[in-house]
Motif scaffolding. Structure first.
Motif, PDB file in Angstrom:
ATOM      1  N   GLN A  88       0.834  -1.199   0.000  1.00 26.76           N
ATOM      2  CA  GLN A  88       0.000   0.000   0.000  1.00 26.76           C
ATOM      3  C   GLN A  88       0.872   1.254   0.000  1.00 26.76           C
ATOM      4  OE1 GLN A  88      -0.002  -2.361   2.413  1.00 26.76           O
ATOM      5  NE2 GLN A  88      -2.071  -3.031   2.902  1.00 26.76           N
ATOM      6  N   ILE A  89       0.658   2.138  -0.957  1.00 26.91           N
ATOM      7  CA  ILE A  89       1.388   3.401  -0.988  1.00 26.91           C
ATOM      8  C   ILE A  89       0.906   4.315   0.128  1.00 26.91           C
ATOM      9  CG2 ILE A  89       1.790   5.499  -2.342  1.00 26.91           C
ATOM     10  CD1 ILE A  89       1.731   3.739  -4.852  1.00 26.91           C
ATOM     11  N   ASN A  90      -0.409   4.395   0.301  1.00 26.22           N
ATOM     12  CA  ASN A  90      -1.007   5.177   1.380  1.00 26.22           C
ATOM     13  C   ASN A  90      -1.022   4.318   2.633  1.00 26.22           C
ATOM     14  OD1 ASN A  90      -2.666   6.567   3.156  1.00 26.22           O
ATOM     15  ND2 ASN A  90      -4.208   7.098   1.626  1.00 26.22           N
ATOM     16  N   ALA A  91      -0.248   4.703   3.629  1.00 25.98           N
ATOM     17  CA  ALA A  91      -0.148   3.902   4.854  1.00 25.98           C
ATOM     18  C   ALA A  91      -1.505   3.706   5.512  1.00 25.98           C
ATOM     19  CB  ALA A  91       0.828   4.563   5.831  1.00 25.98           C
ATOM     20  N   TRP A  92      -2.420   4.662   5.321  1.00 27.55           N
ATOM     21  CA  TRP A  92      -3.746   4.550   5.952  1.00 27.55           C
ATOM     22  C   TRP A  92      -4.533   3.370   5.382  1.00 27.55           C
ATOM     23  CZ3 TRP A  92      -4.606   7.059  10.272  1.00 27.55           C
ATOM     24  CH2 TRP A  92      -5.896   7.097  10.804  1.00 27.55           C
ATOM     25  N   ASP A  95      -4.288  -2.012   7.123  1.00 28.17           N
ATOM     26  CA  ASP A  95      -5.070  -2.254   8.342  1.00 28.17           C
ATOM     27  C   ASP A  95      -4.189  -2.273   9.578  1.00 28.17           C
ATOM     28  OD1 ASP A  95      -7.442  -2.421   6.925  1.00 28.17           O
ATOM     29  OD2 ASP A  95      -7.363  -4.612   6.732  1.00 28.17           O
ATOM     30  N   ALA A  96      -2.982  -2.821   9.451  1.00 32.78           N
ATOM     31  CA  ALA A  96      -2.088  -2.906  10.601  1.00 32.78           C
ATOM     32  C   ALA A  96      -1.699  -1.514  11.098  1.00 32.78           C
ATOM     33  CB  ALA A  96      -0.841  -3.708  10.244  1.00 32.78           C
ATOM     34  N   PHE A  97      -1.388  -0.621  10.167  1.00 33.58           N
ATOM     35  CA  PHE A  97      -1.018   0.744  10.543  1.00 33.58           C
ATOM     36  C   PHE A  97      -2.207   1.486  11.139  1.00 33.58           C
ATOM     37  CE2 PHE A  97      -0.845   5.270   9.376  1.00 33.58           C
ATOM     38  CZ  PHE A  97       0.327   5.647  10.023  1.00 33.58           C
TER      39      PHE A  97
END
Length: 206
Positions: A88-92, A95-97
């Motif tokens: 995922q480029i967008n960390a948001w 799910d873990a982040f």
């Protein structure tokens, strides 16, 4: 989050730090700040959070690839496990982040990332859209050049993100030199800001 909550200042008890993609490969892409200055700012921010016991979340994008691992100094200071995203480029969108942020129960997120126009910008916009109060620490983030930095700052502010610097975050958290954290945060300023180091040295040489 209502307007009153957004107007609240940062405290050690109402915020979480998110360090996003400060990876050794990506650091080599930074052209809007001198590498030594940027590293100092990053560590100043991390040591601020460590000094007051604020929770932190560290994430990396494909650290076994060309982006490289997270700066080891960040992990050494914050003592946190790095959330390695699957792509995922967008960390948001990880799910873990996102769940690690949610688990703190805090609605204010202090964010920094490499590069500013992607790794910081995208999760900042996503978090704001979900009601979080995001502080984008520009001088602990970095990108290709000053033009890209300036364009990104405009987009962040248009979305309601609070653009700030690491020393401003420190001062906001400290609130008062007489606070329980006044001395230790003063030492962080001394170690990570050369001008203020001179101020402190002048004071203690009296």
């Amino acid at each position: 989050m209502n307007s009153i909550q957004k107007a609240e200042f940062l405290t050690p008890n109402n915020a979480v730090l998110a360090m996003i993609d400060h990876q050794t490969g990506l650091m080599s892409c930074v052209g809007d700040e001198h590498p030594t200055v940027l590293k100092n700012n990053i560590l100043g921010l991390c040591n601020t959070v460590k000094a007051v016991g604020m929770p932190s979340v560290i994430t990396a994008s494909l650290p076994e690839g060309p982006n490289g691992p997270v700066m080891p100094e960040i992990v050494d200071v914050l003592k946190g496990q790095v959330i390695e995203r699957e792509g995922q480029i967008n960390a948001w969108h990880s799910d873990a982040f996102k769940n690690a942020i949610k688990a703190t129960g805090r609605k204010k997120i202090i964010m920094a990332g490499i590069v500013t126009d992607v790794c910081l910008l995208f999760p900042a916009l996503s978090a704001v859209a979900e009601g979080y109060d995001v502080y984008a620490v520009i001088d602990a983030s970095g990108t290709w050049n000053k033009t890209v930095q300036e364009v990104t700052i405009h987009r962040l502010t248009q979305a309601g993100v609070k653009v700030t610097t690491w020393a401003s975050v420190l001062a906001e958290i400290m609130h008062d030199w007489r606070s329980p954290y006044g001395e230790v945060l003063g030492q962080v300023l001394t170690h990570h800001t050369t001008p203020y180091g001179y101020v402190m040295n002048s004071h203690f040489s009296k």
